[in-house]
Design a protein around this motif. Sequence first.
Motif, mmCIF file in Angstrom:
data_model
loop_
_atom_site.group_PDB
_atom_site.id
_atom_site.type_symbol
_atom_site.label_atom_id
_atom_site.label_comp_id
_atom_site.label_asym_id
_atom_site.label_seq_id
_atom_site.Cartn_x
_atom_site.Cartn_y
_atom_site.Cartn_z
ATOM 1 N N VAL A 116 0.851 -1.187 0.000
ATOM 2 C CA VAL A 116 0.000 0.000 0.000
ATOM 3 C C VAL A 116 0.886 1.236 0.000
ATOM 4 C CG1 VAL A 116 -1.583 1.370 1.420
ATOM 5 C CG2 VAL A 116 -2.001 -1.073 1.100
ATOM 6 N N GLY A 117 0.564 2.173 -0.869
ATOM 7 C CA GLY A 117 1.226 3.474 -0.861
ATOM 8 C C GLY A 117 0.197 4.549 -0.573
ATOM 9 N N ILE A 118 0.647 5.638 0.064
ATOM 10 C CA ILE A 118 -0.287 6.711 0.425
ATOM 11 C C ILE A 118 0.059 7.955 -0.389
ATOM 12 C CG2 ILE A 118 -1.394 7.917 2.339
ATOM 13 C CD1 ILE A 118 -1.307 4.962 2.933
ATOM 14 N N ALA A 119 -0.925 8.468 -1.099
ATOM 15 C CA ALA A 119 -0.728 9.704 -1.866
ATOM 16 C C ALA A 119 -1.444 10.823 -1.122
ATOM 17 C CB ALA A 119 -1.261 9.537 -3.278
ATOM 18 N N GLY A 120 -0.746 11.362 -0.126
ATOM 19 C CA GLY A 120 -1.342 12.383 0.733
ATOM 20 C C GLY A 120 -1.728 11.780 2.067
ATOM 21 N N THR A 121 -0.743 11.624 2.963
ATOM 22 C CA THR A 121 -1.035 10.945 4.231
ATOM 23 C C THR A 121 -1.869 11.832 5.147
ATOM 24 O OG1 THR A 121 0.924 11.753 5.401
ATOM 25 C CG2 THR A 121 1.191 9.734 4.097
ATOM 26 N N THR A 122 -2.542 11.182 6.090
ATOM 27 C CA THR A 122 -3.412 11.872 7.043
ATOM 28 C C THR A 122 -2.615 12.797 7.958
ATOM 29 O OG1 THR A 122 -4.637 9.794 7.057
ATOM 30 C CG2 THR A 122 -5.309 11.430 8.663
ATOM 31 N N GLY A 123 -1.395 12.399 8.272
ATOM 32 C CA GLY A 123 -0.626 13.138 9.266
ATOM 33 C C GLY A 123 0.165 14.307 8.724
ATOM 34 N N ALA A 163 -7.212 8.995 -0.961
ATOM 35 C CA ALA A 163 -8.482 9.532 -0.453
ATOM 36 C C ALA A 163 -8.378 11.048 -0.333
ATOM 37 C CB ALA A 163 -8.815 8.909 0.900
ATOM 38 N N HIS A 164 -7.280 11.501 0.252
ATOM 39 C CA HIS A 164 -7.079 12.936 0.448
ATOM 40 C C HIS A 164 -6.397 13.575 -0.769
ATOM 41 C CE1 HIS A 164 -6.214 16.714 2.364
ATOM 42 N NE2 HIS A 164 -4.921 16.528 2.284
ATOM 43 N N ASN A 194 -1.685 20.411 1.984
ATOM 44 C CA ASN A 194 -2.406 21.394 2.799
ATOM 45 C C ASN A 194 -2.489 20.983 4.267
ATOM 46 O OD1 ASN A 194 -4.050 19.249 2.085
ATOM 47 N ND2 ASN A 194 -5.928 20.443 2.282
ATOM 48 N N ILE A 195 -1.496 20.236 4.725
ATOM 49 C CA ILE A 195 -1.471 19.809 6.126
ATOM 50 C C ILE A 195 -0.231 20.373 6.801
ATOM 51 C CG2 ILE A 195 -1.290 17.808 7.660
ATOM 52 C CD1 ILE A 195 -2.996 16.281 5.610
#
Lengths: 388, 388
Positions: free
Chosen positions: A164-171, A197-198, A328-329
């Motif tokens: 799994v790779g994340i394109a825009g992590t939650t943190g 998702a983000h 934007n985080i």
Amino acid sequence: MESIKDIEKILQEISKTIEDDASYEQIMSSMCTPPPKIAREIAGLFAEKNLGDPGLFPQTIRLEKEVLETLASFLHAPKGWIGTTTSGGSESNLLGCWAARNWSQKKKEIEKGKIIFPMSAHVSFEKAADILGLQIVWAPLNDNYQVNIEKLNELINPDTVGLVGIAGTTGTGACDNIQALNDLAEDHELYLHVDAAHGGMILPFLDKLGLESPIFDFRNSNVSSITIDTHKIFGNIIPGGSIIFRSKEFTNTIKKKVEYLADSNTEQLTITGTRPATPVIAAWVLLKKFGEDYILSRVKYSLDMTSYIVQRLQEIPEIIVSFEPPLNIIGFTTNVMTNQELVEQLQQKGWQLSLYAHWIRIVVMPHMTKKAINHFILDLRTILKEGA
Amino acid sequence: MESIKDIEKILQEISKTIEDDASYEQIMSSMCTPPPKIAREIAGLFAEKNLGDPGLFPQTIRLEKEVLETLASFLHAPKGWIGTTTSGGSESNLLGCWAARNWSQKKKEIEKGKIIFPMSAHVSFEKAADILGLQIVWAPLNDNYQVNIEKLNELINPDTVGLVGIAGTTGTGACDNIQALNDLAEDHELYLHVDAAHGGMILPFLDKLGLESPIFDFRNSNVSSITIDTHKIFGNIIPGGSIIFRSKEFTNTIKKKVEYLADSNTEQLTITGTRPATPVIAAWVLLKKFGEDYILSRVKYSLDMTSYIVQRLQEIPEIIVSFEPPLNIIGFTTNVMTNQELVEQLQQKGWQLSLYAHWIRIVVMPHMTKKAINHFILDLRTILKEGA
């Protein structure tokens, strides 16, 4: 009970009952944002439509297909892609992991599989692994909060059912190096799911804003599926989840035929059966009628505000900005009190932020005004002064 | 784009675009029904609220608790119950099976479990078993379309992680003998999940209508969890799912802590993270402001109309009514053409019914008027005459 007068009275009463909920003017911690007026209208107007019964609502199903086509085009999905709207990123990620497990088990006859998640993965992946009976192998991050590719490579073994790779992590909003993950997926013939998702409604538009855009999507030929939400920066009504799969090869093992509906040939990819059509209709209007300008302006505004907030935070001596925001985080911390104390004191002034292990997180969304931000900075300075 | 004139223009356009969807006036195959006006208003008015972030919306979370309390009271849940609203019956059933698997595996150290479903179980159970890696053991039905208790008993073995009973099946509306299942669950120390997605908002009210009401709920001391939907006969907006568990004993193994939200102690029982608050607010209004009269009138109307339709069908010589309806679901067949031919010919006249293996199904819902039913009977007679 259904006279207009009665309805208005009850609505006023209920508004009063829940008026102490936080107001978005002071919500700085959410990936959600109030939807435009037209989306709200759609939420009421078409509330009776059920996408789980496609034989009854073929025209709305057509809109769903068009929404998915547009999302798939943002993600450069190749011919033969297949997708569905979902109840949100969590369901989409579960579907991606489910497909990874079933596809791998069919291909390799793995008895009890393992799945590799970046340490930055959303909690929905923990849920998914537990539900699917998969053992989680956690891959550490590098200094940029992206998954560490070398270390991840060492974690792959014959029981691995997917990456799994994340394109825009939650943190932090970091985008993993999907191209490198793609190479690993190719070398080891692994399913690769990307959680955008983000980031999915931000990253495809960075080019047009003159910013660098990572190649996180189906242009990487081993990306099997991508989660993309419309109820985040795009401003759709909840629940606006979706998932796009590269091809039916990956969904053949998870689709279920439902015979009792109006169209007895219905096949579902979703966990849900009955599901609301209004987020799909609203997404269609926002995509087709508001169009790219609408998206670009929201993305640009949020990124500009992110820079502005970072600049204002950096002017405060007691504040340390924890990382340069990839999207934007924002993460920040202070040297005069604990993060928890600061979050609580800000909360007493109405500001809603969230607490991470090593920083306080702000998600900069289209609802955040410069006026509110300036007010926030003022309150922050006051708290830090008193706490020093 | 957000001027009132533009919005009205777009809404008119979209209404036109999807006007060929079936109209509920002729939908006789759905467990959903158009929501009351006030629920539609709520869908728009509070669209920005996200129940997945309880720290931000504590007042709306309070309403969710009150909705769950009311549903739990309908189901006679004992002190110590715990529940959540969900994206629908499918998610609720998955949560029930997930809890069954994890609770059993913890208790008995079962490696690869089996779960016993009645042949009448909804497709969501097939999805759940696949996702959870459980082998399905299908229990046959008796002549009343209830699960055959004796035969089910023979299917229980040391690998069984749970039993499922249906209180209001999708195909006939039959309510399984939950008291007998309860005894089996006690004898074998098994998790027992009851799917009352459809029946949960009907069965508790039969007493008050002078009808016999089966004891399908937590009064059976081994019922572990019950699925109950508010977006079916109750008329809530979609997605209105819920699940009530007897106690935290059954949820301890599935709950997940989410630390990045405004309230960093949030624990989720749901698959979803972000989830809409509007179905909860609407359910609260319908339960607390419209109250029991509202429910009773909907249930009574649907059951009365069921009797009326059965009577009208029985007047037609070419029609055989397949079973005496336990609730508001009718099955019928004909001796002059195949069921599929009849369904298709009715569809050409706009009537939406669904095809089962051995009958054509009608779900009698509050939106079905006597006028429409009479029109349907007329069309049905015409088709049968021409087909004879």
